[in-house]
Motif scaffolding. Structure first.
Motif, PDB file in Angstrom:
ATOM      1  N   ALA A 186       3.698  -7.273  -1.057  1.00 48.82           N
ATOM      2  CA  ALA A 186       2.825  -8.371  -1.479  1.00 48.82           C
ATOM      3  C   ALA A 186       3.231  -8.785  -2.885  1.00 48.82           C
ATOM      4  O   ALA A 186       3.738  -7.972  -3.659  1.00 48.82           O
ATOM      5  N   TYR A 187       3.010 -10.032  -3.217  1.00 43.66           N
ATOM      6  CA  TYR A 187       3.434 -10.516  -4.523  1.00 43.66           C
ATOM      7  C   TYR A 187       2.369 -11.437  -5.110  1.00 43.66           C
ATOM      8  O   TYR A 187       1.551 -12.022  -4.389  1.00 43.66           O
ATOM      9  N   GLY A 188       2.397 -11.539  -6.440  1.00 38.71           N
ATOM     10  CA  GLY A 188       1.511 -12.466  -7.131  1.00 38.71           C
ATOM     11  C   GLY A 188       0.085 -11.973  -7.242  1.00 38.71           C
ATOM     12  O   GLY A 188      -0.306 -10.949  -6.673  1.00 38.71           O
ATOM     13  N   ARG A 189      -0.706 -12.708  -7.984  1.00 39.78           N
ATOM     14  CA  ARG A 189      -2.117 -12.336  -8.185  1.00 39.78           C
ATOM     15  C   ARG A 189      -2.921 -12.406  -6.912  1.00 39.78           C
ATOM     16  O   ARG A 189      -3.883 -11.669  -6.722  1.00 39.78           O
ATOM     17  N   ARG A 190      -2.535 -13.308  -6.037  1.00 36.50           N
ATOM     18  CA  ARG A 190      -3.266 -13.439  -4.762  1.00 36.50           C
ATOM     19  C   ARG A 190      -2.760 -12.459  -3.715  1.00 36.50           C
ATOM     20  O   ARG A 190      -3.259 -12.431  -2.593  1.00 36.50           O
ATOM     21  N   GLN A 191      -1.774 -11.640  -4.095  1.00 33.85           N
ATOM     22  CA  GLN A 191      -1.218 -10.622  -3.198  1.00 33.85           C
ATOM     23  C   GLN A 191      -0.843 -11.201  -1.832  1.00 33.85           C
ATOM     24  O   GLN A 191      -1.249 -10.713  -0.776  1.00 33.85           O
ATOM     25  N   ARG A 192      -0.060 -12.251  -1.894  1.00 35.60           N
ATOM     26  CA  ARG A 192       0.429 -12.861  -0.660  1.00 35.60           C
ATOM     27  C   ARG A 192       1.490 -11.971  -0.022  1.00 35.60           C
ATOM     28  O   ARG A 192       2.297 -11.356  -0.704  1.00 35.60           O
TER      29      ARG A 192
END
Length: 432
Positions: A186-192
């Motif tokens: 997962a990546y980014g603040r939104r955990q995509r």
């Protein structure tokens, strides 16, 4: 499962130990005895990894055998929130709490001790340490071309279908690389969610084995793998960073010696916490791998899952061939070298797939026996591959719930074609 693959004896070649005929010769692979295992594992053992990796490997083998036995007895379905997982979450909170304490202490020293000189300097040091050791949100991996839903609708449709079968959602992006591997993260603040699709593995798989691969990777989201949870994942990453940051300095100056003395206890504490958190999460991670394998069988059929796991045994051969292709493409420099690389790019993945398809059944059998001896795993956290094969093969045969037929497979391949060309260029241009 271990005895399903037929081995063909060669003519006129007898085993020096038991006198039985040796397995059929193939100049690419060792000659060995299927009766007494003479020369079944002629290559020297892998170089001993670091202490942590070696401990992981031992634990992975032990936990893998225990869980395989439990699954065979029908006792593998245990609560996900067992004591070890809860302790791991508590330890992860402690790790992040230490970083927070460093930041707060640094701020207080600067604000409350502003009239002095030593306290603000100490506070600044603590703030820098907290900044360096902070948990970081990963960006989207840049290992290769990044595909989104609009770029490859049929590929994402396939991923969505597999995700529905495994009881989870699909992914936001697919990163196509040259690795002989696949993974989810997962990546980014939104955990995509993102799928890391290594063509070194994808291209050597049959259609239903590819579905099984997607089922396995998405299964990590479906079963709540504790190592994929943001809190635990960032704690493991932070502890690894602590250990690296506090590693002994090799210099001989007074400052180097002072640093080594002051960092000794914190380094020991960080390493101990890393080993403990690793130990607490490893068994759950192993169980998640077995459950992900069952998801692979559910999505792509039992045969597809077995075929996928058998391919894992020949990954070293794929690594070797990719490296050989890269070296051959770089032997000539200048314009001539560029022409050679351009000529090699179009058929790279077809050559890799043809090589894997040409590996005879008796070599698969030998590698399976070597796996049982060495405890071969994809890495030092996975259960041994032969145990994973045994567990999947012993389950009730499942038909595929997601079919990757000829038309659908061709559509997905067409969408991946630009990425295949780009990654082939990257592989052949890589510095060896």
């Amino acid at each position: 499962m271990e005895n399903d693959l037929a081995v063909r004896p060669s003519e006129g070649q007898l085993c020096p130990d038991c006198g039985h005929s040796l397995v059929a010769a193939d100049e690419r692979f060792p000659r060995w005895c299927a009766d007494c295992d003479w020369n079944v594992d002629p290559t020297p053992p892998d170089a001993e990894p670091g202490r942590l990796a070696a401990a992981r490997r031992r634990l992975a083998r032990r936990h893998g055998e225990e869980l395989a036995a439990a699954m065979a007895g029908g006792a593998a379905n245990r609560p996900r929130r067992d004591a070890a997982s809860l302790l791991a979450l508590g330890l992860a909170l402690l790790v992040h709490g230490v970083t927070l304490v460093l930041a707060v202490a640094g701020l207080l020293l600067i604000v409350l001790g502003w009239e002095t000189v030593v306290q603000p300097v100490g506070g600044a040091v603590l703030l820098v340490a907290a900044f360096v050791l902070r948990p970081r949100m990963q960006g989207i991996p840049q290992d290769g071309p990044v595909l989104y839903r609009d770029d490859a609708p049929r590929l994402f449709e396939l991923i969505d279908d597999v995700a529905a079968v495994t009881g989870t959602a699909g992914v936001h992006a697919v990163v196509v690389g040259g690795d002989v591997n696949a993974a989810v993260t997962a990546y980014g603040r939104r955990q995509r969610r993102v799928l890391l699709l290594g063509l070194g593995l994808w291209e050597v798989l049959a259609p239903q084995e590819r579905v099984a691969l997607l089922g396995h990777e998405l299964g990590h989201f479906a079963h709540g793998d504790v190592r994929h949870k943001m809190l635990t994942c960032h704690a493991l990453r932070s502890l690894g960073l602590w250990v690296d940051t506090l590693a002994p300095s090799r210099g001989n100056t007074v400052w180097d010696m002072l640093f080594n003395v002051l960092a000794y206890l914190p380094r020991c504490a960080a390493y101990g916490l890393l080993v403990l958190l690793d130990h607490l999460t490893l068994r759950a991670a192993q169980r998640a791998e077995y459950e992900a394998d069952l998801n692979a069988a559910r999505a792509g059929s039992t045969g597809g899952a077995v075929g996928l796991l058998e391919r894992l045994l020949v990954l070293r051969s794929v690594h070797t061939l990719l490296r050989r292709e890269a070296v051959a493409a770089q032997m000539t420099g200048g314009a001539a070298g560029r022409r050679i690389r351009e000529a090699a790019e179009p058929g790279l993945w077809e050559r890799i797939a043809a090589h894997v398809a040409s590996i005879p059944a008796h070599e698969h059998e030998r590698l399976l026996r070597v796996s049982a001896r060495r405890g071969h795993g994809v890495d030092d956290t996975h259960p041994p591959t032969h145990l994973r094969l045994r567990c999947v093969a012993r389950t009730e045969p499942r038909p595929a719930l997601v079919d990757l037929g000829e038309e659908r497979s061709a559509a997905v391949a067409a969408e991946l074609a630009p990425a295949r060309a780009t990654v082939a260029r990257q592989v052949l241009s890589a510095v060896c």
